[in-house]
Write an enzyme that holds these catalytic residues in place. Structure first.
Site: not given
Length: 453
Positions: A339-340
């Site tokens: 996601e990040h």
């Protein structure tokens, strides 16, 4: 090969016995339970069948809040009360966050609209045009529980407003006082959300998708959530649109010997505090760094806030992966599709250019995931579970439909009859060719109005 270094965080090495792909899959496999899917399906089918009755039952069961049907929807009095409770500085910061997201989304929408409008092919006998319209209705899910997420509401609803969506609703679980957190209500009011409901979890996704006595269904559901919300969105996608599988939060950090160990630890703790199902790890070319991080995690944990959640998260899902080269780190990051993704290496910009699948790529010491959550201008509703390989960050584009408009003349259709017949016959669709030829059968000519050509 996997080696259990201590009781807190898992350690992996990329080698001939454990490739990049195998290691990535092994880490992700630890976070998924098939029983979760079955349980979520049961909840959603109950909501589909029993409507508000099921919503009230699950709100009582999971949130320990007993509501009446007329209490499901937030009223204006509750919103006004929220303003009297929340600090004025928080209201100010929420408005600033809204503006930062608006700035990015307006730019995206303007450029994309121009692109769509430019797609037009026209000659004397026909034209093809690409068209775009906003969705009619959207449901935004805002998580609750041990943390509150007014920022997620802003990230979900602002792009929808910019796109021109007419009806935007929000579902979020209530607290024990039978109310939604005041910061979430204020954020909803700032973003001009149309309806707010005190419903959380998989049951909220079902309500927005199928509709209930109190909640009219929407065309698309967006927003992050826990593993149950994640599974519910995947299930509901057979009936309505979803943005992306935004499940438990994730952070992967690419680091080498040049990286600041304290910053890595700080960022891991920050992401892990989202919940015990968060997935946080480091991929590095340095065994020394890996060893130091394992030691520092143990040393720093007793000193931090929310250490109970952070320690459980890292124990359950935390990891460090050692690679022999930076290229292996890059390959792992692209296969893992976090996601990040933070990059703390030498030649950071060069490494970033090789990233292909993360929800957001954050370069250097001064671009932490926390800044992307609060005011950088990027959207923090991002693909999780490895879905970054085929999904993108939420944006105003996701709240639109695109379709072709076309018109041609009798002459052009006639010139293409042979082509249509040959290709349709080859595919076994005989009536396609007959449909085109029907416009030129003598006895049908008079029945076709000239004004429609």
């Amino acid at each position: 090969m996997k080696m259990k270094v201590n009781s807190l965080i898992q350690y992996f090495e990329i080698n001939k016995l454990s490739t990049v792909e195998q290691t990535s899959e092994k880490i992700r496999r630890r976070t998924v339970k098939s029983t979760d899917i079955d349980y979520v399906k049961k909840i959603m089918n109950d909501v589909k069948k029993n409507n508000d009755k099921a919503l009230l039952k699950y709100t009582s069961k999971f949130d320990r809040v007993k509501l009446l049907p007329n209490q499901l929807r937030v009223n204006n009095k509750e919103i006004k009360e929220a303003y009297s409770i929340i600090d004025s500085e928080i209201v100010k910061e929420l408005k600033i966050l809204k503006k930062s997201v608006e700035k990015t989304e307006k730019k995206i929408m303007k450029l994309f609209s121009n692109f769509v409008n430019d797609v037009e092919i026209r000659d004397k006998r026909s034209y093809i045009k690409y068209n775009m319209v906003p969705l009619e209705s959207v449901g935004c899910y805002v998580p609750g529980g041990k943390a509150v997420y007014p920022s997620s509401l802003i990230m979900s609803s602002v792009p929808a407003k910019i796109a021109g969506v007419k009806r935007i609703i929000v579902c979020s679980p209530p607290s024990l006082d039978k109310k939604i957190n005041p910061s979430v209500l204020v954020a909803a009011d700032i973003c001009q959300v149309d309806e707010i409901y005190k419903v959380g979890g998989a049951q909220a996704i079902a309500a927005m998708g199928y509709g209930t006595n109190s909640i009219k269904p929407v065309e698309k559901i967006v927003g992050p959530g826990n593993i149950f919300v994640y599974q519910a969105k995947k299930i509901i996608s057979e009936d309505v649109g979803i943005d992306l599988p935004a499940g438990p939060s994730e952070l992967l950090i690419i680091a080498d010997n040049s990286a600041d160990k304290e910053l890595i630890i700080s960022d891991l703790f920050a992401q892990a505090e989202h919940g015990t199902d968060s997935l946080c790890g480091v991929v590095t070319t340095s065994k020394r760094l890996a060893k130091d991080l394992i030691r520092l995690i143990q040393e720093r944990l007793p000193q931090i806030e929310r250490r109970d959640i952070v320690s459980k998260s890292l124990l359950k899902n935390g990891f460090i992966v050692y690679c022999k080269s930076m290229q292996e780190c890059i390959d792992f990051a692209n296969d893992f599709a976090s996601e990040h993704l933070e990059i703390m290496t030498e030649n950071q910009d060069s490494v970033a250019k090789e990233m292909t699948s993360s929800g957001v790529v954050l370069i250097g010491n001064y671009t932490p995931a926390a800044f992307s959550d609060y005011g950088l201008g990027t959207n923090h509703v991002l693909p999780t579970g490895g879905s970054g390989k085929f999904y993108s960050a939420l944006s105003s584009i996701d709240f639109t439909r695109r379709f072709f408009i076309a018109k041609t003349t009798k002459e052009k259709l006639k010139n293409n009859l042979v082509k249509i017949e040959k290709l349709s016959n080859q595919e076994g669709l005989i009536n396609h060719g007959e449909s085109a030829k029907a416009r030129f059968v003598n006895e049908n000519v008079k029945s076709i109005s000239k004004k429609n050509n």
